[in-house]
Motif scaffolding. Structure first.
Motif, PDB file in Angstrom:
ATOM      1  N   GLN A  49     -36.410 -33.769  30.965  1.00 29.08           N
ATOM      2  CA  GLN A  49     -35.880 -35.018  31.499  1.00 29.08           C
ATOM      3  C   GLN A  49     -34.861 -35.666  30.571  1.00 29.08           C
ATOM      4  OE1 GLN A  49     -39.620 -37.013  32.150  1.00 29.08           O
ATOM      5  NE2 GLN A  49     -39.766 -36.264  34.247  1.00 29.08           N
ATOM      6  N   HIS A  50     -34.762 -35.164  29.357  1.00 27.31           N
ATOM      7  CA  HIS A  50     -33.835 -35.734  28.379  1.00 27.31           C
ATOM      8  C   HIS A  50     -32.422 -35.248  28.666  1.00 27.31           C
ATOM      9  CE1 HIS A  50     -32.077 -36.896  24.558  1.00 27.31           C
ATOM     10  NE2 HIS A  50     -33.155 -37.625  24.341  1.00 27.31           N
ATOM     11  N   GLN A  51     -31.486 -36.165  28.761  1.00 26.60           N
ATOM     12  CA  GLN A  51     -30.096 -35.842  29.111  1.00 26.60           C
ATOM     13  C   GLN A  51     -29.396 -34.941  28.098  1.00 26.60           C
ATOM     14  OE1 GLN A  51     -28.641 -36.564  31.993  1.00 26.60           O
ATOM     15  NE2 GLN A  51     -30.455 -37.643  32.717  1.00 26.60           N
ATOM     16  N   ALA A  52     -29.840 -34.969  26.854  1.00 26.11           N
ATOM     17  CA  ALA A  52     -29.160 -34.194  25.814  1.00 26.11           C
ATOM     18  C   ALA A  52     -29.465 -32.703  25.896  1.00 26.11           C
ATOM     19  CB  ALA A  52     -29.551 -34.715  24.431  1.00 26.11           C
ATOM     20  N   PHE A  53     -30.513 -32.339  26.633  1.00 23.17           N
ATOM     21  CA  PHE A  53     -30.917 -30.939  26.699  1.00 23.17           C
ATOM     22  C   PHE A  53     -30.607 -30.342  28.062  1.00 23.17           C
ATOM     23  CE2 PHE A  53     -34.326 -32.840  23.888  1.00 23.17           C
ATOM     24  CZ  PHE A  53     -33.741 -32.429  22.706  1.00 23.17           C
ATOM     25  N   HIS A  54     -29.992 -29.177  28.053  1.00 25.15           N
ATOM     26  CA  HIS A  54     -29.822 -28.398  29.272  1.00 25.15           C
ATOM     27  C   HIS A  54     -30.588 -27.099  29.052  1.00 25.15           C
ATOM     28  CE1 HIS A  54     -28.155 -26.319  32.692  1.00 25.15           C
ATOM     29  NE2 HIS A  54     -27.921 -25.298  31.882  1.00 25.15           N
ATOM     30  N   VAL A  55     -31.612 -26.872  29.838  1.00 26.20           N
ATOM     31  CA  VAL A  55     -32.461 -25.693  29.683  1.00 26.20           C
ATOM     32  C   VAL A  55     -32.143 -24.708  30.799  1.00 26.20           C
ATOM     33  CG1 VAL A  55     -34.854 -24.872  29.690  1.00 26.20           C
ATOM     34  CG2 VAL A  55     -34.275 -27.015  28.543  1.00 26.20           C
ATOM     35  N   ASP A  56     -31.956 -23.441  30.428  1.00 25.66           N
ATOM     36  CA  ASP A  56     -31.665 -22.391  31.400  1.00 25.66           C
ATOM     37  C   ASP A  56     -32.915 -21.636  31.833  1.00 25.66           C
ATOM     38  OD1 ASP A  56     -28.637 -22.436  31.387  1.00 25.66           O
ATOM     39  OD2 ASP A  56     -29.067 -22.225  29.252  1.00 25.66           O
ATOM     40  N   LEU A  57     -33.865 -21.493  30.901  1.00 22.56           N
ATOM     41  CA  LEU A  57     -35.052 -20.696  31.176  1.00 22.56           C
ATOM     42  C   LEU A  57     -36.223 -21.252  30.389  1.00 22.56           C
ATOM     43  CD1 LEU A  57     -35.338 -16.976  31.621  1.00 22.56           C
ATOM     44  CD2 LEU A  57     -36.697 -17.950  29.782  1.00 22.56           C
ATOM     45  N   ILE A  58     -37.410 -21.161  30.974  1.00 23.11           N
ATOM     46  CA  ILE A  58     -38.624 -21.601  30.300  1.00 23.11           C
ATOM     47  C   ILE A  58     -39.567 -20.418  30.169  1.00 23.11           C
ATOM     48  CG2 ILE A  58     -40.678 -23.061  30.464  1.00 23.11           C
ATOM     49  CD1 ILE A  58     -38.882 -25.093  31.929  1.00 23.11           C
ATOM     50  N   TRP A  76     -44.048 -28.015  38.981  1.00 26.45           N
ATOM     51  CA  TRP A  76     -43.290 -29.249  38.721  1.00 26.45           C
ATOM     52  C   TRP A  76     -41.800 -28.927  38.537  1.00 26.45           C
ATOM     53  CZ3 TRP A  76     -40.193 -31.164  34.872  1.00 26.45           C
ATOM     54  CH2 TRP A  76     -39.919 -32.534  34.912  1.00 26.45           C
ATOM     55  N   ILE A  77     -41.520 -27.854  37.815  1.00 26.60           N
ATOM     56  CA  ILE A  77     -40.127 -27.449  37.591  1.00 26.60           C
ATOM     57  C   ILE A  77     -39.467 -27.075  38.907  1.00 26.60           C
ATOM     58  CG2 ILE A  77     -38.661 -25.671  36.519  1.00 26.60           C
ATOM     59  CD1 ILE A  77     -40.798 -25.711  34.193  1.00 26.60           C
ATOM     60  N   ARG A  78     -40.176 -26.340  39.743  1.00 24.30           N
ATOM     61  CA  ARG A  78     -39.626 -25.966  41.059  1.00 24.30           C
ATOM     62  C   ARG A  78     -39.268 -27.188  41.890  1.00 24.30           C
ATOM     63  NH1 ARG A  78     -43.027 -20.850  43.313  1.00 24.30           N
ATOM     64  NH2 ARG A  78     -42.097 -19.336  41.889  1.00 24.30           N
ATOM     65  N   GLU A  79     -40.077 -28.222  41.790  1.00 25.39           N
ATOM     66  CA  GLU A  79     -39.826 -29.450  42.551  1.00 25.39           C
ATOM     67  C   GLU A  79     -38.676 -30.268  41.971  1.00 25.39           C
ATOM     68  OE1 GLU A  79     -43.231 -31.935  43.223  1.00 25.39           O
ATOM     69  OE2 GLU A  79     -44.501 -30.188  43.635  1.00 25.39           O
ATOM     70  N   HIS A  80     -38.588 -30.342  40.647  1.00 24.11           N
ATOM     71  CA  HIS A  80     -37.646 -31.247  39.998  1.00 24.11           C
ATOM     72  C   HIS A  80     -36.378 -30.588  39.461  1.00 24.11           C
ATOM     73  CE1 HIS A  80     -41.463 -33.479  39.992  1.00 24.11           C
ATOM     74  NE2 HIS A  80     -40.675 -34.524  40.183  1.00 24.11           N
ATOM     75  N   GLN A  81     -36.453 -29.344  39.060  1.00 18.99           N
ATOM     76  CA  GLN A  81     -35.285 -28.645  38.516  1.00 18.99           C
ATOM     77  C   GLN A  81     -35.348 -27.167  38.918  1.00 18.99           C
ATOM     78  OE1 GLN A  81     -35.020 -29.486  34.304  1.00 18.99           O
ATOM     79  NE2 GLN A  81     -34.431 -31.600  34.681  1.00 18.99           N
ATOM     80  N   PRO A  82     -35.199 -26.888  40.207  1.00 17.00           N
ATOM     81  CA  PRO A  82     -35.389 -25.523  40.716  1.00 17.00           C
ATOM     82  C   PRO A  82     -34.382 -24.502  40.197  1.00 17.00           C
ATOM     83  CG  PRO A  82     -34.505 -26.955  42.415  1.00 17.00           C
ATOM     84  CD  PRO A  82     -34.849 -27.840  41.252  1.00 17.00           C
TER      85      PRO A  82
END
Length: 132
Positions: A49-58, A76-82
């Protein structure tokens, strides 16, 4: 060229076992990825949720400390950042199969895992050629 592409990719490693998390995170950094680390799902959510981070894979363990499992984090990721790909790992064979079934876009990993195998799975996921 491949290493430069990796430097633009960020992987979030979520694992309550600090030794496992540190070893795989250091290995992925050595391979050229930017790596963030989280102890549990709550820390992972804060990072996402932090704007400074862009995550490609978990890369997340299924059995996380706290009140949220890796399965729940994946949902949760599928719902919020699919757009973020999720790779789940687990120590038990049947949990690994369930993680693979839940994580339809990618392979599954059994712990303890060989860091080179993790890297291979990440490359396939990022390249869009992951096989189940």
């Amino acid at each position: 060229m491949e290493n430069q592409a990796k430097q633009n990719e960020t992987i979030l490693v979520v694992d309550g076992d600090i030794i496992t998390r540190t070893v795989i995170a250091d290995y992925l950094r050595h391979c050229g990825y930017r790596v963030l680390e989280a102890n549990d799902a709550h820390e992972a959510q804060l990072a996402l949720q932090h704007q400074a981070f862009h995550v490609d894979l978990i890369l997340s363990d299924v059995n996380l400390p706290g009140d949220m499992t890796g399965f729940q984090l994946s949902n949760w990721i599928r719902e919020h950042q699919p757009e973020i790909k999720v790779l789940l790992s687990a120590a038990e064979e049947r949990t690994v199969k369930a993680a693979g079934d839940l994580c339809e876009d990618g392979p599954h990993l059994a712990k303890p895992y060989d860091p080179a195998i993790v890297l291979d799975h990440i490359r396939r996921l990022r390249g869009g050629s992951a096989q189940r």
